[in-house]
Design a protein around this motif. Sequence first.
Motif, PDB file in Angstrom:
ATOM      1  N   ALA A 243      -9.439  -0.693  13.577  1.00 33.83           N
ATOM      2  CA  ALA A 243      -9.852  -1.011  14.947  1.00 33.83           C
ATOM      3  C   ALA A 243      -9.238  -2.338  15.357  1.00 33.83           C
ATOM      4  CB  ALA A 243     -11.381  -1.092  15.049  1.00 33.83           C
ATOM      5  N   PRO A 244      -9.008  -2.512  16.631  1.00 35.54           N
ATOM      6  CA  PRO A 244      -8.466  -3.792  17.083  1.00 35.54           C
ATOM      7  C   PRO A 244      -9.528  -4.886  17.045  1.00 35.54           C
ATOM      8  CG  PRO A 244      -8.940  -2.391  18.952  1.00 35.54           C
ATOM      9  CD  PRO A 244      -9.185  -1.558  17.724  1.00 35.54           C
ATOM     10  N   VAL A 245      -9.074  -6.095  16.927  1.00 38.59           N
ATOM     11  CA  VAL A 245      -9.919  -7.269  17.092  1.00 38.59           C
ATOM     12  C   VAL A 245      -9.377  -7.979  18.324  1.00 38.59           C
ATOM     13  CG1 VAL A 245     -10.694  -9.438  16.093  1.00 38.59           C
ATOM     14  CG2 VAL A 245     -10.375  -7.426  14.626  1.00 38.59           C
ATOM     15  N   GLY A 246     -10.071  -7.830  19.410  1.00 39.93           N
ATOM     16  CA  GLY A 246      -9.503  -8.282  20.674  1.00 39.93           C
ATOM     17  C   GLY A 246      -8.315  -7.403  21.011  1.00 39.93           C
ATOM     18  N   ASN A 247      -7.167  -8.008  21.227  1.00 36.00           N
ATOM     19  CA  ASN A 247      -5.965  -7.240  21.524  1.00 36.00           C
ATOM     20  C   ASN A 247      -5.034  -7.186  20.325  1.00 36.00           C
ATOM     21  OD1 ASN A 247      -4.597  -5.702  23.532  1.00 36.00           O
ATOM     22  ND2 ASN A 247      -3.061  -7.332  23.654  1.00 36.00           N
ATOM     23  N   SER A 248      -5.519  -7.532  19.148  1.00 34.46           N
ATOM     24  CA  SER A 248      -4.692  -7.543  17.952  1.00 34.46           C
ATOM     25  C   SER A 248      -5.305  -6.628  16.894  1.00 34.46           C
ATOM     26  CB  SER A 248      -4.606  -8.972  17.403  1.00 34.46           C
ATOM     27  OG  SER A 248      -3.770  -9.034  16.276  1.00 34.46           O
ATOM     28  N   TRP A 249      -4.516  -6.311  15.879  1.00 34.27           N
ATOM     29  CA  TRP A 249      -4.982  -5.466  14.790  1.00 34.27           C
ATOM     30  C   TRP A 249      -4.783  -6.219  13.478  1.00 34.27           C
ATOM     31  CZ3 TRP A 249      -6.298   0.014  14.903  1.00 34.27           C
ATOM     32  CH2 TRP A 249      -6.413   0.511  16.210  1.00 34.27           C
ATOM     33  N   PRO A 250      -5.825  -6.355  12.664  1.00 34.39           N
ATOM     34  CA  PRO A 250      -5.692  -7.084  11.389  1.00 34.39           C
ATOM     35  C   PRO A 250      -4.790  -6.350  10.405  1.00 34.39           C
ATOM     36  CG  PRO A 250      -7.993  -6.882  12.064  1.00 34.39           C
ATOM     37  CD  PRO A 250      -7.202  -5.951  12.926  1.00 34.39           C
ATOM     38  N   ALA A 251      -3.825  -7.054   9.850  1.00 34.82           N
ATOM     39  CA  ALA A 251      -2.918  -6.441   8.881  1.00 34.82           C
ATOM     40  C   ALA A 251      -3.677  -5.918   7.671  1.00 34.82           C
ATOM     41  CB  ALA A 251      -1.864  -7.457   8.452  1.00 34.82           C
ATOM     42  N   ALA A 252      -4.742  -6.605   7.277  1.00 34.72           N
ATOM     43  CA  ALA A 252      -5.476  -6.218   6.071  1.00 34.72           C
ATOM     44  C   ALA A 252      -6.122  -4.838   6.192  1.00 34.72           C
ATOM     45  CB  ALA A 252      -6.539  -7.255   5.763  1.00 34.72           C
ATOM     46  N   ASP A 253      -6.297  -4.341   7.407  1.00 34.73           N
ATOM     47  CA  ASP A 253      -6.948  -3.045   7.594  1.00 34.73           C
ATOM     48  C   ASP A 253      -6.001  -1.867   7.390  1.00 34.73           C
ATOM     49  OD1 ASP A 253      -9.250  -4.001  10.289  1.00 34.73           O
ATOM     50  OD2 ASP A 253      -9.270  -4.354   8.119  1.00 34.73           O
ATOM     51  N   PHE A 254      -4.710  -2.109   7.374  1.00 36.57           N
ATOM     52  CA  PHE A 254      -3.760  -1.011   7.260  1.00 36.57           C
ATOM     53  C   PHE A 254      -3.579  -0.614   5.800  1.00 36.57           C
ATOM     54  CE2 PHE A 254      -2.064  -0.349  11.521  1.00 36.57           C
ATOM     55  CZ  PHE A 254      -2.612  -1.447  12.177  1.00 36.57           C
ATOM     56  N   ARG A 255      -3.530   0.703   5.538  1.00 37.76           N
ATOM     57  CA  ARG A 255      -3.570   1.212   4.176  1.00 37.76           C
ATOM     58  C   ARG A 255      -2.196   1.405   3.554  1.00 37.76           C
ATOM     59  NH1 ARG A 255      -6.402   6.900   4.932  1.00 37.76           N
ATOM     60  NH2 ARG A 255      -5.534   7.364   2.901  1.00 37.76           N
ATOM     61  N   SER A 256      -1.174   1.622   4.387  1.00 38.59           N
ATOM     62  CA  SER A 256       0.166   1.887   3.858  1.00 38.59           C
ATOM     63  C   SER A 256       1.180   1.063   4.640  1.00 38.59           C
ATOM     64  CB  SER A 256       0.523   3.371   3.981  1.00 38.59           C
ATOM     65  OG  SER A 256      -0.398   4.173   3.297  1.00 38.59           O
ATOM     66  N   TRP A 257       2.229   0.631   3.911  1.00 39.62           N
ATOM     67  CA  TRP A 257       3.245  -0.215   4.523  1.00 39.62           C
ATOM     68  C   TRP A 257       4.632   0.267   4.131  1.00 39.62           C
ATOM     69  CZ3 TRP A 257       2.270  -4.479   7.656  1.00 39.62           C
ATOM     70  CH2 TRP A 257       0.924  -4.853   7.773  1.00 39.62           C
ATOM     71  N   GLY A 258       5.570   0.058   5.036  1.00 38.95           N
ATOM     72  CA  GLY A 258       6.962   0.303   4.717  1.00 38.95           C
ATOM     73  C   GLY A 258       7.566  -0.901   4.026  1.00 38.95           C
ATOM     74  N   GLN A 259       8.838  -0.786   3.666  1.00 31.49           N
ATOM     75  CA  GLN A 259       9.515  -1.846   2.935  1.00 31.49           C
ATOM     76  C   GLN A 259      10.106  -2.901   3.861  1.00 31.49           C
ATOM     77  OE1 GLN A 259      10.956   0.947   3.782  1.00 31.49           O
ATOM     78  NE2 GLN A 259      12.931   0.267   4.593  1.00 31.49           N
ATOM     79  N   GLY A 260      10.158  -2.603   5.141  1.00 31.26           N
ATOM     80  CA  GLY A 260      10.648  -3.555   6.126  1.00 31.26           C
ATOM     81  C   GLY A 260      12.104  -3.353   6.487  1.00 31.26           C
ATOM     82  N   THR A 261      12.451  -3.753   7.704  1.00 36.02           N
ATOM     83  CA  THR A 261      13.835  -3.717   8.175  1.00 36.02           C
ATOM     84  C   THR A 261      14.135  -5.027   8.890  1.00 36.02           C
ATOM     85  OG1 THR A 261      15.475  -2.420   9.407  1.00 36.02           O
ATOM     86  CG2 THR A 261      13.272  -2.565  10.367  1.00 36.02           C
ATOM     87  N   GLN A 262      15.289  -5.595   8.592  1.00 35.99           N
ATOM     88  CA  GLN A 262      15.631  -6.911   9.126  1.00 35.99           C
ATOM     89  C   GLN A 262      16.146  -6.792  10.559  1.00 35.99           C
ATOM     90  OE1 GLN A 262      15.544 -10.161   7.614  1.00 35.99           O
ATOM     91  NE2 GLN A 262      16.025 -10.796   9.715  1.00 35.99           N
ATOM     92  N   VAL A 263      15.618  -7.642  11.410  1.00 35.82           N
ATOM     93  CA  VAL A 263      16.117  -7.789  12.778  1.00 35.82           C
ATOM     94  C   VAL A 263      16.558  -9.229  12.945  1.00 35.82           C
ATOM     95  CG1 VAL A 263      15.489  -7.805  15.213  1.00 35.82           C
ATOM     96  CG2 VAL A 263      14.682  -5.957  13.735  1.00 35.82           C
ATOM     97  N   THR A 264      17.807  -9.415  13.329  1.00 32.11           N
ATOM     98  CA  THR A 264      18.348 -10.753  13.545  1.00 32.11           C
ATOM     99  C   THR A 264      18.895 -10.839  14.965  1.00 32.11           C
ATOM    100  OG1 THR A 264      18.942 -10.949  11.205  1.00 32.11           O
ATOM    101  CG2 THR A 264      19.996 -12.477  12.745  1.00 32.11           C
ATOM    102  N   VAL A 265      18.429 -11.821  15.702  1.00 34.54           N
ATOM    103  CA  VAL A 265      18.881 -12.029  17.067  1.00 34.54           C
ATOM    104  C   VAL A 265      19.596 -13.376  17.123  1.00 34.54           C
ATOM    105  CG1 VAL A 265      18.236 -12.118  19.496  1.00 34.54           C
ATOM    106  CG2 VAL A 265      16.873 -10.748  17.897  1.00 34.54           C
ATOM    107  N   PHE A 266      20.869 -13.366  17.483  1.00 32.31           N
ATOM    108  CA  PHE A 266      21.650 -14.588  17.505  1.00 32.31           C
ATOM    109  C   PHE A 266      22.001 -14.953  18.944  1.00 32.31           C
ATOM    110  CE2 PHE A 266      25.664 -12.439  18.256  1.00 32.31           C
ATOM    111  CZ  PHE A 266      25.449 -11.180  17.719  1.00 32.31           C
ATOM    112  N   SER A 267      22.139 -16.237  19.155  1.00 33.79           N
ATOM    113  CA  SER A 267      22.433 -16.722  20.518  1.00 33.79           C
ATOM    114  C   SER A 267      23.925 -16.903  20.721  1.00 33.79           C
ATOM    115  CB  SER A 267      21.723 -18.047  20.759  1.00 33.79           C
ATOM    116  OG  SER A 267      22.061 -18.982  19.771  1.00 33.79           O
TER     117      SER A 267
END
Length: 125
Positions: free
Chosen positions: A101-125
């Motif tokens: 459930a959300p807490v306000g307009n955010s969602w606690p990371a600790a409540d999520f049961r499964s996670w991916g390995q991540g993907t890198q996003v790089t933004v350069f100026s």
Amino acid sequence: QEQLVESGGGSVQTGGSLRLSCAASGRLISYAMGWFRQAPGKEREFVAAITWSGSTTYYADSVKGRFTISRDNAKNTMYLEMNTLKPDDTAVYYCAKGGRAPVGNSWPAADFRSWGQGTQVTVFS
């Protein structure tokens, strides 16, 4: 064991766009889903979340109006469309399944049961 696999990350110039995908080995229906990110030296932070039906979405203030979260339960896939990217958006982006459930307009990371390995996003100026 369920797997979540992110894709679509990369390097892009300021103002550019990227579309992240999160493919699940299991069914996504009935589960809220979320995107989080972690920049070097910083804690993991909430980016966006979507309810199981896709009817309600939530965004961090820092990405509101620029990012769009969506899902296709038939394909067991979630997306994050990122537009008008800024250098501050540079981070590893993670998808997560099973928020309670959300807490306000955010969602606690600790409540999520499964996670991916991540993907890198790089933004350069």
